[in-house]
Design an enzyme around this catalytic site. Structure first.
Site, PDB file in Angstrom:
ATOM      1  N   GLU A  43      -1.793  10.881  -8.819  1.00  0.00           N
ATOM      2  CA  GLU A  43      -1.088   9.807  -9.521  1.00  0.00           C
ATOM      3  C   GLU A  43      -1.623   8.451  -9.085  1.00  0.00           C
ATOM      4  O   GLU A  43      -1.918   8.232  -7.902  1.00  0.00           O
ATOM      5  CB  GLU A  43       0.415   9.898  -9.238  1.00  0.00           C
ATOM      6  N   GLU A  88       3.955   0.016 -10.792  1.00  0.00           N
ATOM      7  CA  GLU A  88       5.402   0.038 -11.000  1.00  0.00           C
ATOM      8  C   GLU A  88       5.930  -1.388 -10.857  1.00  0.00           C
ATOM      9  O   GLU A  88       5.695  -2.045  -9.850  1.00  0.00           O
ATOM     10  CB  GLU A  88       6.095   0.952  -9.986  1.00  0.00           C
TER      11      GLU A  88
END
Length: 371
Positions: free
Chosen positions: A121, A125
């Site tokens: 990943e 964010e």
């Protein structure tokens, strides 16, 4: 008129100011010299599909801008139509404004739906906040299910991300991962043998989501989403997906991991490595250092309480390290720079120099935001 020559005392006072001006101009030129990221963008349907919260996904008439909504009923998100074995993934994003505590907007690459226990990943964010407090941006890198070894870094942006679109990009090659804000790299993770499987290596999809993260996003869950301020709208445009597409069932995708590496991806990867965006020039390194010095508020590399042993990819900068506590957070709360105090003699000169430095900082941030 005759040529006017200042007295020696005035000339001596002007000389340091001239040096400051020259220094400011050189630094500004270094930032403005960064090439603009120039990639082909696409309509939403050409590269993406709705993931969840279909009723909360709104598209512009030309299908090149997509808005994701979070309301009391659900969040929303979309996913790339293909998985990619390395690539450059980019979007211009405008974040929700006003009270956004507990809200998380994410733009990221992941393969958690294919490799559940050993997923990779790469995250942007965006963490909402209470009214009057800035959004914070968190980047993270996971490889081979290394979620217990989070490699988070957090930054405060040098602009208001709720008033205009700004480009956020993830570059992923076999050798490195880099995160960009507009044209400025803000983080680079170089692959090394010591990282082992912690470096992302498997095909990933690209996602964009908005969701309720009240339990942790703002002050550790102290402030939760308040839906009286909703719906919370995050808009995405200038969508770009570059890289080697890997399509097919899970079994076929997993075959990508077996040697030899498919030749059809080798050409795409070489093209990506040779592209301007993948070349980390001296100018880019300098711009990245300046961004990190001024805007980074947390780094796992300096979090010795959580990670007593340093990560192999951490390039510890002593001048940078001194700014952080053992928890990895800044020693002093992030504040906007204030004007200098008035005083006389050498103190006044130091104050003037500090003011010039602050003006330089503001100018550089403005230029970086305008790129």
């Amino acid at each position: 008129m005759g040529r006017l020559t200042p007295p020696p005392s005035e000339a001596a006072a002007v000389a340091p100011l001239l040096l400051v001006v020259v220094h400011v101009l050189l630094l500004a030129a270094a930032v403005s010299a960064l090439p603009a990221i120039n990639v082909t963008t696409m309509a939403f349907e050409d590269g993406y599909a709705p993931l969840f919260g279909h009723g909360n996904i709104l598209r512009s008439a030309d299908h090149r801008t997509v808005s994701l909504l979070l309301d009391r009923s659900t969040g929303s998100g979309f996913i790339s139509s293909s998985m990619y074995q390395h690539g450059f993934f980019s979007a211009s994003i405008k974040l929700p404004s006003d009270y956004t505590a507990g809200v998380v907007v994410a733009f990221y690459a992941s393969n958690g739906d294919v490799f559940e226990k050993r997923h990779d990943e790469l995250d942007f964010e965006f963490l909402g906040n209470i009214r009057g407090k800035p959004w914070r941006v968190q980047t993270n890198v996971y490889g081979n299910g290394s979620v217990g070894r989070g490699r988070e870094e957090r930054y405060v942006l040098p602009f208001d991300p709720t008033t205009e679109f700004h480009r956020y990009s993830i570059l992923w090659t076999p050798a490195a991962v880099a995160f960009y804000v507009d044209d400025v790299p803000v983080r680079e993770v170089r692959r090394s043998d010591a990282m082992g499987g912690d470096f992302p290596s498997k095909p990933m999809s690209v996602y964009a989501t908005v969701w309720d993260a009240s339990t942790w996003a703002t002050s550790g869950g102290r402030y939760r989403v308040n839906y009286r301020y909703g719906p919370f709208v995050a808009s995405f445009t200038d969508l770009a997906l570059l890289g080697c597409r890997v399509d097919g069932p899970v079994a076929a995708i997993q075959q990508v991991l077996l040697p030899p590496v498919p030749s059809r991806c080798a050409a795409d990867e070489e093209k990506l490595r040779a592209s301007d965006v993948a070349v980390m020039t001296v100018e880019k390194q300098q711009a990245m250092r300046r961004f990190r010095e001024r805007n980074m508020v947390y780094s796992y590399c300096y979090d010795t309480l959580r990670y007593p042993a340093a990560f192999p990819e951490c390039d510890v900068v002593e001048s940078e390290r001194r700014r952080f506590k053992d928890s990895g957070h800044l020693r002093f709360a992030f504040r906007r720079r204030m004007g200098p105090r008035r005083s006389g003699g050498r103190a006044a000169s130091r104050a003037a120099a500090a003011a010039a430095s602050r003006d330089r900082d503001r100018d550089l941030k403005k230029r970086a935001a305008d790129m």
